[in-house]
Design an enzyme around this catalytic site. Structure first.
Site, PDB file in Angstrom:
ATOM      1  N   LYS A   1       0.871  -1.135  -0.204  1.00  0.00           N
ATOM      2  CA  LYS A   1       0.149  -0.063   0.053  1.00  0.00           C
ATOM      3  C   LYS A   1       0.596   1.488   0.025  1.00  0.00           C
ATOM      4  CE  LYS A   1      -4.614  -1.399   0.304  1.00  0.00           C
ATOM      5  NZ  LYS A   1      -5.561  -0.689  -0.597  1.00  0.00           N
TER       6      LYS A   1
ATOM      7  N   SER B   1       1.733  -9.811  -0.774  1.00  0.00           N
ATOM      8  CA  SER B   1       1.248  -8.391  -0.519  1.00  0.00           C
ATOM      9  C   SER B   1       1.612  -7.576   0.861  1.00  0.00           C
ATOM     10  CB  SER B   1      -0.175  -8.287  -0.794  1.00  0.00           C
ATOM     11  OG  SER B   1      -1.031  -9.126  -0.175  1.00  0.00           O
TER      12      SER B   1
END
Length: 332
Positions: A53, A305
């Site tokens: 992110k 991720s």
């Protein structure tokens, strides 16, 4: 369709140089032996804030003019995006307000506060938190940075795809976690643009996969948010979705869903075999390979991720071969 293309992703790569980590792309000997082809892990879990992110949030903040930054930044988040925006705002000396629901665990809230951001706890859902974002934009003039459906956020996430294409041009398949679609859309755009021979498959959970249900319906739909080990993949995609739905529809070759036990198996394998602490959403690509739900035909990259899982929760999963499913730390 509104599309974020290679040019915009390449610009994001230049903008992010020196601002985010060029993360490792390592071979998994165990998974390679299981699948009969080279399997590589792209470790976005090694970013300073613990997830991919940081790329999208930083690119979005750096794309703003000084006036927009001066007004302050705001977002709704269930964890990872809020932490990333707090990090990016601090680097620019900007105020950041992160709106989260009461369901967000204390460790996630504390991580955002530690970066100097203001936290607003509102309601018990992402929708409740988003209402507070809209109020702050309307009444206080703050600048909103959405967690996924934003062109600069998508472009930032797409830089992962460029790194993969540059390091492993022989790649034939990329497995990417699928939630609101910012990551999947950006990576798929970069991979398809640079490696047209490669397939990109989105991986999600069986419990409350909003993008998958929307793709099946042919339009964005609301889906009940359920407890899942892949908590970072929870939440809706927005009925007024501008970018990610269309991009995922047009660029993803398939979507694969996983059971909770399969996701737990991915977390376990990441720790026991690869030596990596990985949250549920970050482990779904590994889990899909272990569950033999992927047709591997050549060199494959698994996008890991994030790592932001509570210590007690992680220990519970890796120390046992069975796990009772309950709410975990969320991650948008």
């Amino acid at each position: 369709m509104s599309v974020v293309g290679l040019d915009r992703i390449a610009m994001a790569q230049e903008r992010l140089s020196g601002r985010v980590r060029h993360t490792p792309l390592i071979v998994s000997n165990n998974l390679s032996a299981r699948c009969g082809f080279p399997i590589y892990l792209k470790l976005e879990s090694h970013q300073p804030t613990g997830s991919f992110k940081l790329r999208g949030a930083t690119n979005a903040v750096l794309s703003l003019n000084d006036e927009a930054k001066k007004r302050g930044l705001v977002t709704a988040s269930t964890g990872n995006h809020g932490r990333a925006l707090a990090h990016a705002a601090k680097a620019e000396g900007a105020r950041a307000v992160i709106c989260m629901s009461a369901l967000v665990p204390a460790n996630k809230v504390d991580a955002v506060k530690a970066l100097g951001a203001e936290v607003r706890i509102v309601g018990r859902s992402q929708d409740d938190a988003q209402e507070e974002v809209e109020r702050l934009v309307r009444e206080e003039g703050l600048t909103a940075i959405p967690p996924f459906d934003h062109a600069d956020v998508i472009a930032g996430q797409g830089t992962i795809g460029l790194e993969i294409a540059e390091a492993r041009p022989e790649t034939e398949l990329v497995l990417v976690p699928l939630s609101g679609g910012g990551l999947a859309a950006g990576v798929a755009a970069a991979i398809k643009g640079r490696l047209p021979q490669a397939r990109v498959i989105g991986i999600s959970m069986e419990r409350g996969a909003a993008m998958n249900e929307s793709l099946r319906a042919g339009k964005p739909v609301q889906v009940e948010e359920l407890e899942t080990l892949a908590d970072s993949l929870g939440g809706g995609i927005g009925l007024e979705n501008r970018y990610t739905f269309a991009m995922c529809r047009d660029l993803l070759d398939d979507v694969v869903l996983l059971s909770e036990e399969e996701i737990a198996g991915g977390i376990r394998h990441a720790f026991r075999t690869e030596g990596e602490i990985v949250e549920g959403a970050g482990a779904v690509g590994i889990a899909a390979l272990l569950a033999k739900k992927i047709d591997v035909r050549g060199p494959t990259v698994v996008l890991v991720s994030g790592r932001n899982i509570g210590e007690a929760r992680h220990r519970q999963i890796v120390d046992t071969d069975s796990v009772a499913i309950s709410a975990g730390a969320r991650g948008r």
